[in-house]
Design a protein around this motif. Structure first.
Motif, PDB file in Angstrom:
ATOM      1  N   ALA A 257      12.205  24.547 -12.797  1.00  0.00           N
ATOM      2  CA  ALA A 257      11.059  23.628 -12.832  1.00  0.00           C
ATOM      3  C   ALA A 257      11.415  22.300 -12.170  1.00  0.00           C
ATOM      4  CB  ALA A 257      10.623  23.406 -14.277  1.00  0.00           C
ATOM      5  N   LEU A 258      12.642  21.820 -12.407  1.00  0.00           N
ATOM      6  CA  LEU A 258      13.081  20.555 -11.801  1.00  0.00           C
ATOM      7  C   LEU A 258      13.175  20.688 -10.287  1.00  0.00           C
ATOM      8  CD1 LEU A 258      14.126  17.661 -12.114  1.00  0.00           C
ATOM      9  CD2 LEU A 258      16.417  18.603 -12.450  1.00  0.00           C
ATOM     10  N   ILE A 259      13.790  21.782  -9.824  1.00  0.00           N
ATOM     11  CA  ILE A 259      13.943  21.997  -8.382  1.00  0.00           C
ATOM     12  C   ILE A 259      12.578  22.149  -7.719  1.00  0.00           C
ATOM     13  CG2 ILE A 259      14.826  23.594  -6.645  1.00  0.00           C
ATOM     14  CD1 ILE A 259      17.152  24.185  -8.575  1.00  0.00           C
ATOM     15  N   ALA A 260      11.667  22.878  -8.395  1.00  0.00           N
ATOM     16  CA  ALA A 260      10.323  23.083  -7.834  1.00  0.00           C
ATOM     17  C   ALA A 260       9.571  21.763  -7.713  1.00  0.00           C
ATOM     18  CB  ALA A 260       9.546  24.074  -8.699  1.00  0.00           C
ATOM     19  N   SER A 261       9.691  20.904  -8.724  1.00  0.00           N
ATOM     20  CA  SER A 261       8.980  19.618  -8.679  1.00  0.00           C
ATOM     21  C   SER A 261       9.569  18.700  -7.606  1.00  0.00           C
ATOM     22  CB  SER A 261       9.032  18.933 -10.054  1.00  0.00           C
ATOM     23  OG  SER A 261      10.362  18.681 -10.453  1.00  0.00           O
TER      24      SER A 261
ATOM     25  N   LEU B 239       2.682  12.292  -9.643  1.00  0.00           N
ATOM     26  CA  LEU B 239       2.160  13.648  -9.487  1.00  0.00           C
ATOM     27  C   LEU B 239       3.273  14.676  -9.637  1.00  0.00           C
ATOM     28  CD1 LEU B 239      -0.159  15.554  -8.779  1.00  0.00           C
ATOM     29  CD2 LEU B 239       0.361  15.175  -6.353  1.00  0.00           C
ATOM     30  N   CYS B 240       4.433  14.397  -9.069  1.00  0.00           N
ATOM     31  CA  CYS B 240       5.561  15.327  -9.164  1.00  0.00           C
ATOM     32  C   CYS B 240       6.093  15.408 -10.588  1.00  0.00           C
ATOM     33  CB  CYS B 240       6.666  14.906  -8.200  1.00  0.00           C
ATOM     34  SG  CYS B 240       6.176  15.098  -6.470  1.00  0.00           S
ATOM     35  N   ILE B 241       6.093  14.284 -11.302  1.00  0.00           N
ATOM     36  CA  ILE B 241       6.501  14.311 -12.718  1.00  0.00           C
ATOM     37  C   ILE B 241       5.545  15.173 -13.516  1.00  0.00           C
ATOM     38  CG2 ILE B 241       6.723  12.892 -14.800  1.00  0.00           C
ATOM     39  CD1 ILE B 241       7.766  10.634 -13.050  1.00  0.00           C
ATOM     40  N   LEU B 242       4.250  15.046 -13.231  1.00  0.00           N
ATOM     41  CA  LEU B 242       3.251  15.864 -13.918  1.00  0.00           C
ATOM     42  C   LEU B 242       3.473  17.348 -13.620  1.00  0.00           C
ATOM     43  CD1 LEU B 242       0.674  16.085 -15.613  1.00  0.00           C
ATOM     44  CD2 LEU B 242      -0.648  15.757 -13.515  1.00  0.00           C
ATOM     45  N   VAL B 243       3.773  17.660 -12.363  1.00  0.00           N
ATOM     46  CA  VAL B 243       4.044  19.052 -11.994  1.00  0.00           C
ATOM     47  C   VAL B 243       5.264  19.572 -12.747  1.00  0.00           C
ATOM     48  CG1 VAL B 243       4.795  20.547 -10.096  1.00  0.00           C
ATOM     49  CG2 VAL B 243       2.965  18.899  -9.735  1.00  0.00           C
ATOM     50  N   PHE B 244       6.316  18.738 -12.832  1.00  0.00           N
ATOM     51  CA  PHE B 244       7.518  19.149 -13.570  1.00  0.00           C
ATOM     52  C   PHE B 244       7.203  19.418 -15.033  1.00  0.00           C
ATOM     53  CE2 PHE B 244      10.912  17.619 -16.423  1.00  0.00           C
ATOM     54  CZ  PHE B 244      11.836  18.639 -16.210  1.00  0.00           C
ATOM     55  N   LEU B 245       6.426  18.528 -15.658  1.00  0.00           N
ATOM     56  CA  LEU B 245       6.098  18.696 -17.072  1.00  0.00           C
ATOM     57  C   LEU B 245       5.292  19.977 -17.311  1.00  0.00           C
ATOM     58  CD1 LEU B 245       5.209  15.013 -18.078  1.00  0.00           C
ATOM     59  CD2 LEU B 245       7.295  16.288 -18.603  1.00  0.00           C
TER      60      LEU B 245
ATOM     61  N   MET C  92       0.827  -1.202   0.000  1.00  0.00           N
ATOM     62  CA  MET C  92       0.000   0.000   0.000  1.00  0.00           C
ATOM     63  C   MET C  92       0.861   1.252   0.000  1.00  0.00           C
ATOM     64  SD  MET C  92      -3.115   0.720  -0.215  1.00  0.00           S
ATOM     65  CE  MET C  92      -3.739  -0.901   0.247  1.00  0.00           C
ATOM     66  N   LEU C  93       1.949   1.211   0.794  1.00  0.00           N
ATOM     67  CA  LEU C  93       2.845   2.360   0.832  1.00  0.00           C
ATOM     68  C   LEU C  93       3.489   2.597  -0.518  1.00  0.00           C
ATOM     69  CD1 LEU C  93       4.548   1.863   4.325  1.00  0.00           C
ATOM     70  CD2 LEU C  93       2.793   3.523   3.701  1.00  0.00           C
ATOM     71  N   ASN C  94       3.847   1.487  -1.220  1.00  0.00           N
ATOM     72  CA  ASN C  94       4.462   1.633  -2.538  1.00  0.00           C
ATOM     73  C   ASN C  94       3.505   2.282  -3.524  1.00  0.00           C
ATOM     74  OD1 ASN C  94       6.862   0.484  -1.727  1.00  0.00           O
ATOM     75  ND2 ASN C  94       6.248  -1.587  -2.294  1.00  0.00           N
ATOM     76  N   VAL C  95       2.221   1.941  -3.426  1.00  0.00           N
ATOM     77  CA  VAL C  95       1.227   2.567  -4.312  1.00  0.00           C
ATOM     78  C   VAL C  95       1.175   4.060  -4.052  1.00  0.00           C
ATOM     79  CG1 VAL C  95      -1.228   2.682  -4.875  1.00  0.00           C
ATOM     80  CG2 VAL C  95      -0.130   0.465  -4.519  1.00  0.00           C
ATOM     81  N   LYS C  96       1.158   4.445  -2.777  1.00  0.00           N
ATOM     82  CA  LYS C  96       1.137   5.860  -2.419  1.00  0.00           C
ATOM     83  C   LYS C  96       2.374   6.573  -2.938  1.00  0.00           C
ATOM     84  CE  LYS C  96      -2.611   6.453   0.132  1.00  0.00           C
ATOM     85  NZ  LYS C  96      -3.629   7.483  -0.136  1.00  0.00           N
ATOM     86  N   LYS C  97       3.551   5.946  -2.762  1.00  0.00           N
ATOM     87  CA  LYS C  97       4.792   6.551  -3.224  1.00  0.00           C
ATOM     88  C   LYS C  97       4.782   6.720  -4.733  1.00  0.00           C
ATOM     89  CE  LYS C  97       7.021   6.835   0.725  1.00  0.00           C
ATOM     90  NZ  LYS C  97       7.432   8.134   1.297  1.00  0.00           N
ATOM     91  N   ASN C  98       4.312   5.703  -5.449  1.00  0.00           N
ATOM     92  CA  ASN C  98       4.260   5.784  -6.914  1.00  0.00           C
ATOM     93  C   ASN C  98       3.346   6.908  -7.366  1.00  0.00           C
ATOM     94  OD1 ASN C  98       6.009   3.633  -7.159  1.00  0.00           O
ATOM     95  ND2 ASN C  98       4.392   2.106  -7.383  1.00  0.00           N
ATOM     96  N   LYS C  99       2.229   7.072  -6.694  1.00  0.00           N
ATOM     97  CA  LYS C  99       1.308   8.151  -7.053  1.00  0.00           C
ATOM     98  C   LYS C  99       1.936   9.512  -6.787  1.00  0.00           C
ATOM     99  CE  LYS C  99      -3.110   5.778  -6.633  1.00  0.00           C
ATOM    100  NZ  LYS C  99      -4.442   5.780  -5.999  1.00  0.00           N
ATOM    101  N   GLN C 100       2.685   9.621  -5.694  1.00  0.00           N
ATOM    102  CA  GLN C 100       3.361  10.877  -5.390  1.00  0.00           C
ATOM    103  C   GLN C 100       4.399  11.201  -6.452  1.00  0.00           C
ATOM    104  OE1 GLN C 100       4.932  10.438  -1.426  1.00  0.00           O
ATOM    105  NE2 GLN C 100       2.909  10.150  -0.511  1.00  0.00           N
ATOM    106  N   ILE C 101       5.154  10.179  -6.896  1.00  0.00           N
ATOM    107  CA  ILE C 101       6.174  10.385  -7.921  1.00  0.00           C
ATOM    108  C   ILE C 101       5.530  10.807  -9.233  1.00  0.00           C
ATOM    109  CG2 ILE C 101       7.923   9.222  -9.326  1.00  0.00           C
ATOM    110  CD1 ILE C 101       8.585   7.517  -6.873  1.00  0.00           C
TER     111      ILE C 101
END
Length: 311
Positions: free
Chosen positions: A137-141, A12-18, A1-10
């Motif tokens: 953008a990278l630092i912000a994400s 989301l951050c990739i989307l923010v960077f893009l 379950m924690l891995n699913v949460k971590k993957n979703k966070q990653i």
């Protein structure tokens, strides 16, 4: 379950960077176009002011001009432009004879005077993909990722503290929708429960708390309000990111659903008979056990002995 949460966070951050990178790239491209236009106008104005002393070839006057003087003028003009961010370099005036490096972009332009048309060409630094890359953008994400991760860990710690702070002398049943667990607060033992029985059991508790005298028989249709509550908790699980499956039919295989609930309660409430008696859906017993007399509802549910996390 924690891995699913971590993957979703990653993700989301990739989307923010893009998104940040796209905004930066578009803004920089617009700025470059404006800078090229302003630079072209600046060179045009400079040449226009110096035309009277610039010996350019003029076919209308059968004048071949002075190539050396023009070359010296171009050299002097380039020295004045050398500090520009685009690194411009005037290549020729009234001539098509010039050399350009492979990493340079050439811009040609012309303007008219009362006596002639003046053409000139200049080159700029050619922009590559890396020039549109934004470190900000990278630092912000990355910062956003650590912020989201910190908030998630803080929430997880808070939930754990809530569970640990429950009165140790009196067991309580904790239904954790975020982790899909049934937890005994006294022993801290837990058992996972699948989506359908978890949603149905949570709804059953809430329904029986609101209507303690209701009779629930397996031979009758589920009350609409109970089904509505079960669907509500299923959609809540979807919001928490646990499931993308089709909503189950809670009326189907009711006995199997109740059996899964009982098995989970047997595992965590083995030594807490009082709590188990209150929250355990009654089994059918004896002859005619599946008759209209059998009732699987919960009686006298104490709200102080129930905790729902993620509701």
């Amino acid at each position: 379950m924690l891995n699913v949460k971590k993957n979703k966070q990653i993700l989301l951050c990739i989307l923010v960077f893009l998104v940040f990178q796209l905004v930066y790239g578009v803004a920089k491209r617009i700025n470059l176009v404006n800078a090229e236009y302003q630079l072209t106008q600046h060179i045009e104005n400079r040449i226009a002011k110096d035309l009277n002393r610039l010996p350019l070839p003029d076919p209308n006057k059968s004048s071949a001009g002075n190539d050396l003087a023009v070359a010296n003028y171009i050299t002097a003009l380039n020295e004045k432009l050398m500090h520009h961010p685009l690194l411009p370099k005037v290549l020729a005036i009234q001539s098509n004879n010039y050399d350009v490096g492979s990493n340079r972009k050439v811009i040609t332009h012309q303007f008219s005077t009362p006596t002639q048309v003046v053409r000139f060409a200049f080159s700029l630094k050619k922009m590559g993909l890396f020039d549109y890359f934004s470190w900000l953008a990278l630092i912000a994400s990355i910062g956003f990722y650590f912020l989201v991760n910190y908030r998630y860990d803080l929430k997880l710690t808070k939930n754990n503290l809530v569970v640990e702070s429950i009165d140790e002398e009196r067991a309580r049943l904790v239904i954790d929708l975020e982790q899909k667990l049934l937890i005994n607060s006294r022993t801290h033992t837990s058992v996972p429960l699948a989506n359908k029985p978890l949603c149905f059991y949570t709804a059953l508790i809430e329904y029986c708390m609101a209507q303690p005298d209701v009779l629930l028989n397996q031979n009758k249709e589920l009350p609409d309000e109970l089904v509505s509550l079960a669907n509500k908790y299923f959609y809540r699980l979807t919001e928490l990111g646990h499931t993308i499956r089709k909503r189950p039919n809670f009326s189907n295989s009711l006995e199997k659903t109740l059996s899964e609930i009982r098995a989970a309660l047997d595992e965590i409430l083995l030594d807490d008979i009082e709590l188990k008696d209150m929250l355990y859906p009654p089994k059918a017993h004896g002859e005619g056990s599946r008759s209209k007399l059998h009732h699987y509802g919960l009686r006298n549910v104490d709200t102080d002995q129930i905790e729902i996390i993620g509701k």
